[in-house]
Structures are given as C-alpha cells and as structure tokens.
Design a protein around this motif. Structure first.
Motif, mmCIF file in Angstrom:
data_model
loop_
_atom_site.group_PDB
_atom_site.id
_atom_site.type_symbol
_atom_site.label_atom_id
_atom_site.label_comp_id
_atom_site.label_asym_id
_atom_site.label_seq_id
_atom_site.Cartn_x
_atom_site.Cartn_y
_atom_site.Cartn_z
ATOM 1 N N GLU A 226 0.821 -1.200 0.000
ATOM 2 C CA GLU A 226 0.000 0.000 0.000
ATOM 3 C C GLU A 226 0.859 1.256 0.000
ATOM 4 O O GLU A 226 0.570 2.234 -0.702
ATOM 5 C CB GLU A 226 -0.929 -0.009 1.218
ATOM 6 C CG GLU A 226 -1.758 1.249 1.402
ATOM 7 C CD GLU A 226 -2.761 1.507 0.280
ATOM 8 O OE1 GLU A 226 -3.317 2.617 0.229
ATOM 9 O OE2 GLU A 226 -2.980 0.600 -0.553
ATOM 10 N N GLN A 230 0.779 4.127 -2.927
ATOM 11 C CA GLN A 230 0.501 5.535 -2.687
ATOM 12 C C GLN A 230 1.691 6.411 -3.104
ATOM 13 O O GLN A 230 1.504 7.529 -3.594
ATOM 14 C CB GLN A 230 0.165 5.763 -1.214
ATOM 15 C CG GLN A 230 -1.104 5.079 -0.734
ATOM 16 C CD GLN A 230 -2.337 5.527 -1.487
ATOM 17 O OE1 GLN A 230 -2.364 6.608 -2.080
ATOM 18 N NE2 GLN A 230 -3.372 4.703 -1.463
ATOM 19 N N SER A 326 2.043 6.521 3.821
ATOM 20 C CA SER A 326 0.881 6.239 2.968
ATOM 21 C C SER A 326 -0.143 7.354 3.068
ATOM 22 O O SER A 326 -0.707 7.795 2.058
ATOM 23 C CB SER A 326 0.237 4.908 3.356
ATOM 24 O OG SER A 326 1.086 3.825 3.047
#
Length: 597
Positions: A226, A230, A326
């Motif tokens: 993740e 991002q 993130s």
C-alpha cells in the motif's frame, strides 16, 4: 530594543512566530533579558506578578479562559521551585502553560555559585516536554537553540495540551539592550494530512508550484504494498524523484538509487540539481552526501513522521507531517487534482547522473568481493548488511529485485549484527544472506550457537584482519600505532568455531579462488548453514575504496574523463595496483600507465 543574549533573542522571535502573546512576569535578575525584550515589543501582552506561585496560577487562569498558551517567566534558584504547584495543576488539567526559567552559568552548577540549583528536570513528572537551551556562541549553537525551542513550543498542544519547560542559562548579567531587531528564525510547523487544517492548503499550493521535489526514503523494514502504491500515485502527480538505497525496501517506479551519485557529485553539479523541496521519511539513510550538501544549500525540508517529532537532519526543516507515509502520499495525490502530472524532467536529470556514473574495475579487495556477490545474489531472498563498510560498498552495486535488505543503522553498532540476522533468518523460508566484516563477526560470534539457526543461512565473512573504517578515517600514516588498539589488527579466523558448530565452511584468498567458491555459498539447497570466509588485506581494502570513490567522482566530468580516470586510479593505488587490474582482465602488465587500463 532587545537583549544582546542570542538565546533569548531566538526565544522571543519564536514566541512571536508561534503566536504566544501573553506572559506573566515575576521580578528577578536572570530573566531580565527576556522581560526587557518582551515588555518593549507591542506584540506581547505582559502581566506583573511578583510571587511566582501566584504568577503561575494567574497564568493558568488566563490560559483556561483564552484557551491559548500562556508563558510565565522567573529568575533562577528557589523562584523556579515556586512554580511546581501550578505546573502540576496544569499537567492534570491539560493546560498549555509555557514555563520559562532563567538560569546561571551551566558550568558552575555545584560549584558554590550563589542562587544556582539544578533546575532542568525539576518538573519532570508533571511536564510534557523540557529543554535546556545552550549558551549561543556559534552558528551550530544557534541552530540547536532554535530546534529545541521549536520542539518545546510544538509540544504545548501535541496529542493533548499541557505544560512545557524551557530553561534559559545565561553566563552573565544583562548589560546591553542595544539590539534594534530580532534575528530571523525558522519556525517549524506541524500538520496532519487529512485533518481539517486551513494551513495545510498552503502546503498543497507550495507542492503544486514546485518544479523539483526530491523525496528521500530512509531505512524501511516494514514498508508494504500500500505504501508503494501511494508513493507511485504521488510520483505520478508531482515533479519528483524518489532517492533510495538498498535499505529503503520500497519498489516504486520513480525511485533511483542515488546513494553513490549524492556522495560523488561535485558541489557545483549538486547545486544545479538541488530541489525546491526535499521530503524525507523512514529511518536513517546511508548517504552523508545528501546531509552535508543540503546543509550547505539550506534547501527547504519537509518531514513525514508518524510521531510528529522533529528530525532536522539538514538543519532546514520547516514542516512536519504527522502520520504514515501512505497517509501523506495519498492526501497530497488527491489534492493535486485530476489534471496534475509529473513531467519527468527532474527525474531524467537525476537518472542521467546515475547512467553517467562509472563503477571501475579494481584489484582484489572487499570491493571486488562484494561486487561479485551482488551480481549473483538470488532474487526474492533476504540480505542483511553489517554496518559501515559492508553497507557502504554493497550500495555501490545493483542487487536483484525483491531482495529485502536489513542493516542495524538505527544506532550503527557492530555488536549485534549476527544475532539480528539469525533472528531474521529463522522467520523466513527464503535464503538469508549476511555480509559481515571480521570485527563485527568476532564480536557476536557466540550467537552462532543459537540452536534455531536453519539451513537457509548464508554468510559472506570478509576478513581483512582489522577495522578498515579506522584506516579509512585516520590512516596508518597519521597514526603509526593505529593497529595496536583502534584498528585492532589480528590474525584470527572464524574457521574452527564455525566448523565446530556444524556449519559448512568455505574460504578464499584471491579473486579467482573466491569466484570459484561463490556458487557454493549461493546454492539453494544445503544440509547445513554455510559460511564463506574471504581473506583480504586491510590497507588494500582502504586504498581501493578511496580509488574507486575518486574514479566515480571524476566520472561525472567532461570529455577528458578517460585521462582523469587513469590519473585518479594511479594517484591512489599506483602502477602496481594498475597492473593488478590488468591481470584480472587478462591483459599484460605495462610499465607505461598511459596504455589502456
């Protein structure tokens, strides 16, 4: 007019920058520089209360009613003790009380100096943050003073409100109030992406207008898919490049391994590539090149830090974004708008520097050992790099994708490398590799007795008979006794110990022998852990690194680079070293260095 005391000037300037207007002042000598400076500045509203205990409670009431920080100021010694009751009340009611205590010469504490007690730490159990300011005599003192005050003021309302203590030592009585203006100061602000904060809109506009954004990724052992996703989304929107090293462990499209480039670029070339904004996140990063050069350039620095703490590595920090990487990348990518995109110009400028870099062939040494290892390292494996030389050299060379890289860079200690690596190795089914020097290995060799060590363990032990780092930094010429204590020269080998524990032991003492044995270390299946001990020579290892670094430095030059490369190598390793290179390449030795190297 303001005081001539530099620390107090910085304090007053930052009180103004952070919007702290209200001060309750108690009479005394050691706070005269502050009192005189604020009472003559119309920005501040000052109240006079002689009794320090009453003054602190009086300020507490103002802070409650206004719901804003209020400062209290007193002189040194028992005057400071009178604040304790109100500070305790402020702590348990979570009231932002800023405690400013004057103090005496810190060198005289405990030396029968009148009106001097140990003030710093006296409120430790009922205070959110406490700092003891330096006596400012240099630019570094001023930076440190500025940083400490920012840290303290930011903590007044960080994760809940509460009291903060700033202790202000002064060498002498104030005699001059002739300074017409406060010095320029750098206020550090804290933001939380995703929270309703009107001020963060300014940072979005600032980022959109930046043509050059450099994002430096520090050590990341817990990065996930993740975070990479991002980061890629952010990179697609803004004109940025991500600078990484092997320990970043963040596979993103806009990333370049800039460790060597940052170290070897001239200051002029580096200045031409300097970003408008540098953003850092993660743990420590290897390159001191970025650190030193950005400190000279004073590039605007943003920090992404989950705990919101100040890490002013370039001495130019202006903004802290509290949250995960993130969260930061997602927020700013969303704020960029659908039409925003990275034009790639800045990325290509850095990539050209990476492509132009020459990694030279060198004689047999730790450099050539690690180079051959990096070229054959299996993908999808685990790699732990012992600190300093192992980590430095390995980052010169590419390694395969999907290799997770660790190094104990948090505190840079040699003492637990083996133990840490073994803990990592028992937690994975992958092949687990360690590159380690002899001193680090010998320091922690008892850990090889751990009964849980699996057959996936592969250790490349580079034994040059001592601490190469001390040869790098000090040099045998500058310290004739270097071997006796500092570099700890020795003739030990790990063979007997390793074989007694049932490890498979291999060894090599030349490049040819090493490359013949290397496949034995890299084998996928084994009925025992494997150690390949490679013997090099400490002075040669040091000379080769210096020569390689100089070659990499001049390789960024003009059309005369080939001649300059020859000169760089010859200057450090001499013609004997050049002939070693030629022998490694299967070429005849030459007496004339102008022949092709």
């Amino acid at each position: 007019m303001y005081t001539s005391k530099k620390s107090v000037q910085i304090l007053v300037a930052l009180l103004k920058e952070h919007g702290i207007r209200h001060l309750v002042l108690s009479s005394g000598t050691r706070n005269v520089p502050l009192v005189y400076s604020v009472e003559n500045d119309p920005f501040f509203t000052c109240y006079s209360v002689v009794d320090e205990r009453s003054a602190a409670f009086f300020a507490l009431g103002i802070a409650q009613e206004l719901n804003r920080p209020v400062a209290i100021s007193c002189t040194s010694s028992t005057a400071t003790a009178n604040y304790l009751s109100a500070i305790t009340e402020a702590f348990y009611q979570k009231i932002p009380l800023l405690v400013l205590t004057g103090d005496r010469d810190p060198y005289m504490l405990g030396q029968l100096e009148d009106q001097q007690i140990k003030q710093f730490g006296m409120y430790a159990d009922v205070i959110k943050k406490q700092v003891n300011l330096p006596v400012v005599r240099s630019a570094d003192d001023a930076w440190y003073c500025e940083r400490l005050i920012n840290e303290a003021l930011l903590e007044l309302d960080h994760h809940g409100k509460g009291p903060v203590h700033i202790n202000v030592p002064l060498i002498s009585h104030e005699k001059s109030f002739s300074v017409p203006a406060l010095p320029p100061v750098r206020a550090i602000r804290r933001y939380e992406p995703g929270r309703r904060d009107p001020a963060i809109a300014d940072k979005v506009r600032e980022l959109k207008n930046a043509k050059r954004i450099l994002v430096i990724t520090g050590q990341r052992w817990d990065a996930d898919a993740e975070e990479a996703r991002q980061a890629d989304a952010f990179a697609a929107k803004y004109n940025c490049v991500f600078a990484t090293d092997h320990m970043s462990n963040l596979p993103i499209q806009a990333a370049l391994k800039l460790y060597v480039v940052a170290e070897t670029l001239s200051m002029q070339a580096f200045t031409e590539l300097a970003p408008d904004i540098v953003i850092t996140f993660g743990g420590n990063f290897l390159t001191n090149g970025f650190k030193a050069k950005f400190r000279n350039l004073k590039v605007k620095h943003w920090l992404v830090n989950e705990d919101g703490g100040i890490v002013d590595v370039f001495k130019s920090l202006t903004a802290i974004f509290e949250g995960t990487p993130s969260e930061f990348f997602r927020f700013f990518a969303e704020q960029a708008g659908a039409e925003a995109r990275n034009d790639g110009v800045y990325y290509r400028a850095w990539k050209q520097q990476v492509d132009d870099l020459i990694l030279p062939d060198m004689p047999y040494s730790a450099y050539t050992v690690i180079r051959a290892f990096a070229a054959k390292l299996p993908s999808d494996s685990l790699l732990h790099l012992s600190i300093l030389n192992s980590t430095r050299i390995c980052n010169y060379f590419k390694i395969p994708d999907r290799v997770k890289v660790y190094s104990n860079l948090g505190a840079y200690g040699i003492d637990g490398t083996l133990s840490t690596f073994f803990g990592q190795s028992v937690s994975t089914e992958k092949l687990a590799f360690l590159v380690i020097g002899d001193l680090s290995f010998l320091y922690d060799m008892n850990s090889a007795r751990i009964q849980h060590i699996g057959n996936n363990v592969r250790i490349l032990l580079i034994n040059n008979g001592g601490g190469c780092e001390f040869y790098m930094n000090t040099g045998k010429k500058n310290s004739p006794q270097l071997d006796r204590h500092t570099a700890a020269r020795h003739h030990a080998s790990g063979r007997g110990w390793i074989e007694s524990l049932g490890f498979t032991y291999l060894s090599a003492s030349s490049q040819e022998e090493y490359e013949a044995k290397l496949d034995g270390l890299l084998v996928k299946e084994s009925n025992a852990p494997i150690v390949l001990e490679v013997f090099t020579e400490i002075q040669t290892d040091c000379d080769v690194i210096h020569a390689a670094f100089k070659v990499m430095t001049v390789s960024q030059a003009d059309a005369s680079v080939k001649t300059r490369l020859k000169s760089a190598i010859k200057d450090i390793i001499g013609e004997d070293g050049v002939n070693k290179i030629r022998r490694l390449r299967g070429l005849p030795e030459v007496a004339d260095f102008n022949a092709d190297v």
